[in-house]
Design an enzyme around this catalytic site. Structure first.
Site, PDB file in Angstrom:
ATOM      1  N   CYS A   1     -77.925  13.750 -51.026  1.00  0.00           N
ATOM      2  CA  CYS A   1     -77.528  13.193 -49.767  1.00  0.00           C
ATOM      3  C   CYS A   1     -76.357  13.196 -49.215  1.00  0.00           C
ATOM      4  O   CYS A   1     -76.071  12.933 -48.234  1.00  0.00           O
ATOM      5  CB  CYS A   1     -78.161  11.600 -49.969  1.00  0.00           C
ATOM      6  SG  CYS A   1     -77.293  10.812 -51.397  1.00  0.00           S
TER       7      CYS A   1
ATOM      8  N   LYS B   1     -84.753   3.092 -59.548  1.00  0.00           N
ATOM      9  CA  LYS B   1     -83.684   2.944 -58.537  1.00  0.00           C
ATOM     10  C   LYS B   1     -84.284   2.412 -57.212  1.00  0.00           C
ATOM     11  O   LYS B   1     -85.188   3.178 -56.706  1.00  0.00           O
ATOM     12  CB  LYS B   1     -83.041   4.195 -58.120  1.00  0.00           C
ATOM     13  CG  LYS B   1     -82.092   4.302 -56.980  1.00  0.00           C
ATOM     14  CD  LYS B   1     -81.281   5.747 -56.921  1.00  0.00           C
ATOM     15  CE  LYS B   1     -80.367   5.478 -55.690  1.00  0.00           C
ATOM     16  NZ  LYS B   1     -79.477   6.807 -55.331  1.00  0.00           N
TER      17      LYS B   1
ATOM     18  N   ARG C   1     -72.452   4.076 -48.991  1.00  0.00           N
ATOM     19  CA  ARG C   1     -72.735   5.094 -48.025  1.00  0.00           C
ATOM     20  C   ARG C   1     -71.405   5.392 -47.315  1.00  0.00           C
ATOM     21  O   ARG C   1     -71.198   6.416 -46.686  1.00  0.00           O
ATOM     22  CB  ARG C   1     -73.623   4.607 -47.404  1.00  0.00           C
ATOM     23  CG  ARG C   1     -74.990   4.701 -48.200  1.00  0.00           C
ATOM     24  CD  ARG C   1     -76.470   4.097 -47.465  1.00  0.00           C
ATOM     25  NE  ARG C   1     -77.225   4.406 -48.470  1.00  0.00           N
ATOM     26  CZ  ARG C   1     -78.695   4.034 -48.335  1.00  0.00           C
ATOM     27  NH1 ARG C   1     -78.920   3.301 -47.234  1.00  0.00           N
ATOM     28  NH2 ARG C   1     -79.434   4.043 -49.369  1.00  0.00           N
TER      29      ARG C   1
ATOM     30  N   CYS D   1     -81.931  12.462 -49.431  1.00  0.00           N
ATOM     31  CA  CYS D   1     -81.795  12.840 -51.011  1.00  0.00           C
ATOM     32  C   CYS D   1     -82.422  14.237 -51.218  1.00  0.00           C
ATOM     33  O   CYS D   1     -82.215  14.704 -52.303  1.00  0.00           O
ATOM     34  CB  CYS D   1     -82.102  11.688 -51.919  1.00  0.00           C
ATOM     35  SG  CYS D   1     -81.190  10.265 -51.689  1.00  0.00           S
TER      36      CYS D   1
ATOM     37  N   LYS E   1     -81.140   0.342 -61.334  1.00  0.00           N
ATOM     38  CA  LYS E   1     -80.302   0.130 -60.288  1.00  0.00           C
ATOM     39  C   LYS E   1     -80.809  -0.436 -59.058  1.00  0.00           C
ATOM     40  O   LYS E   1     -81.839   0.012 -58.628  1.00  0.00           O
ATOM     41  CB  LYS E   1     -79.685   1.639 -60.045  1.00  0.00           C
ATOM     42  CG  LYS E   1     -78.685   1.729 -58.737  1.00  0.00           C
ATOM     43  CD  LYS E   1     -78.322   3.264 -58.718  1.00  0.00           C
ATOM     44  CE  LYS E   1     -77.442   3.152 -57.468  1.00  0.00           C
ATOM     45  NZ  LYS E   1     -77.245   4.458 -56.694  1.00  0.00           N
TER      46      LYS E   1
HETATM   47  C1  PBG Z   1     -77.274   8.710 -53.967  1.00  0.00           C
HETATM   48  C2  PBG Z   1     -76.652   7.269 -54.631  1.00  0.00           C
HETATM   49  C3  PBG Z   1     -76.306   6.090 -54.154  1.00  0.00           C
HETATM   50  C4  PBG Z   1     -75.868   5.376 -55.212  1.00  0.00           C
HETATM   51  C5  PBG Z   1     -75.584   6.424 -56.090  1.00  0.00           C
HETATM   52  N1  PBG Z   1     -76.051   7.599 -55.770  1.00  0.00           N
HETATM   53  C6  PBG Z   1     -76.786   5.473 -52.536  1.00  0.00           C
HETATM   54  C7  PBG Z   1     -78.103   5.641 -52.202  1.00  0.00           C
HETATM   55  O1  PBG Z   1     -79.174   5.967 -52.541  1.00  0.00           O
HETATM   56  O2  PBG Z   1     -78.064   5.502 -50.982  1.00  0.00           O
HETATM   57  C8  PBG Z   1     -75.429   4.082 -54.803  1.00  0.00           C
HETATM   58  C9  PBG Z   1     -74.355   3.699 -55.591  1.00  0.00           C
HETATM   59  C10 PBG Z   1     -73.721   2.283 -55.283  1.00  0.00           C
HETATM   60  O3  PBG Z   1     -74.028   1.608 -54.268  1.00  0.00           O
HETATM   61  O4  PBG Z   1     -72.710   1.880 -55.772  1.00  0.00           O
HETATM   62  N2  PBG Z   1     -78.387   9.072 -54.144  1.00  0.00           N
HETATM   63 ZN    ZN Z   2     -79.038  10.650 -52.497  1.00  0.00          ZN
END
Ligand code: PBG
Ligand code: ZN
Length: 333
Positions: free
Chosen positions: A127, A201, A211, A135, A254
């Site tokens: 991403c 996740k 982001r 992603c 997460k």
């Molecule tokens: C990307 C990714 C994200 C995070 C870690 N890897 C963002 C998303 O999935 O949009 C979030 C980490 C954070 O908010 O600290 N795949």
């Molecule tokens: Zn991603």
């Protein structure tokens, strides 16, 4: 036989709370900087230290800044970092993600040169590198296409391992990616490189500040078609189980705070090391309240991290890592 008549209602619980020494003896959960992973955002250029507005105290760093960073982390006892990259250019296939001279590959080499004993974890996802911000890669209809994405994610994993990454951490939530990455690593001489899977996740609003930090917002739609739906906990156990079957070495939940029940449930199901990601929005909330003088930062952060550990996480991925390590050291005196 001696019979006693109680003249006080003081019980064992309060008797062992009286002093810090007594509390220390009966403490059930202890934090240590060796369980922290500190996320870093790396960008092209030189002498860059760009503050991330919604994450006070965090920066986008150019590769030349990483030596200082590594020294500071070593002094604090934080032994692991998680890398995210801001590429020079984005395209439909996220090409810089698997480029030998990509920003993350350069960062891995710089960090390992600065401190070979530092554990460098490479976040593997497209991403940050795709112009559409998803992603994985897209079908003509604009849907995220699972299997073609696996090939590119595997290429990114191998490219990061070649650069010297100690752990590969896929965060994309495509099905089968742990297995695909595992076989790609095994087939290229990296059979000993572990995979830390972002297993459960969730499609979370708490990723907002990240982001901005990683410039990775989707340009259309959202990530609900591949990240987990927040109401689901049993499904998280299936995701974890699938990743374990695909030989994940470490599993992750997460975000952390809205999902402490999931952390606990995963802990009870598996003996694998369990990581929890205390994400950007969780960090931003604390920072915002602290800036207004509404919360005591040190106490709130240590209480929060302790709570995540108490829920069952072994590994804490947190933007508070350096501060927390400092406070823990000061408390030890
Ligand atoms: C990307 C990714 C994200 C995070 C870690 N890897 C963002 C998303 O999935 O949009 C979030 C980490 C954070 O908010 O600290 N795949
Ligand atoms: Zn991603």
């Amino acid at each position: 036989m001696v019979t006693t008549t109680r003249t006080s209602s003081f019980t064992r619980t309060r008797r062992t709370r009286r002093t810090e020494a007594l509390r220390g003896l009966v403490r059930e959960t202890r934090l240590d900087p060796s369980q922290f992973i500190y996320p870093l955002f790396v960008t092209h250029g030189r002498d860059a230290r760009v503050p991330i507005t919604s994450m006070p105290g965090q920066y986008q760093l150019s590769v030349d800044q990483l030596e200082t960073e590594a020294r500071e982390l070593r002094d604090l006892g934080v032994r692991a970092v998680l890398l995210f990259g801001l590429p020079a250019a984005k395209d439909a296939l996220g090409s810089e993600a698997y480029d030998t001279d990509g920003v993350v590959q350069q960062a891995i080499r710089a960090l390992k040169a600065a401190d070979p004993s530092l554990a460098v974890v490479a976040d593997v996802c497209l991403c940050e590198y795709t112009d559409h911000g998803h992603c994985g890669v897209l079908t003509d209809a604009g849907e995220v296409d699972n299997d073609p994405s696996l090939d590119l994610l595997s290429r990114m994993a191998v490219s990061c391992a070649e650069a010297g990454a100690d752990i590969i951490a896929p965060s994309d939530m495509m099905d089968g990616r742990v297995g695909a990455i595992r076989s790609a690593l095994d087939g290229t001489g990296f059979a000993s490189t572990p995979v830390m899977a972002y297993s459960a996740k969730y499609a979370s609003a708490y990723y907002g500040p990240f982001r901005e930090a990683a410039d990775s917002a989707p340009q259309f739609g959202d990530r609900r078609g591949y990240q987990m739906d927040p109401p689901n906990a049993r499904e998280a156990l299936r995701e974890v189980q699938a990743d374990i079957e695909e030989q994940a070495d470490i599993v992750m939940v997460k975000p952390a705070l809205a999902y402490l029940d999931v952390i606990r449930a995963v802990r009870e199901r598996t003996d694998l090391p369990l990581a929890a990601y205390n994400v950007s929005g969780e960090y931003a909330m604390v920072k915002a309240a602290v800036e207004r003088g509404w919360l005591d930062e040190q106490r709130v952060v240590l209480e929060t991290l302790t709570g995540i550990a108490r829920a069952g996480a072994d590994i804490l991925i947190t933007y508070h890592a350096k501060d927390a390590a400092r406070w823990l050291r000061e408390a030890r005196g």
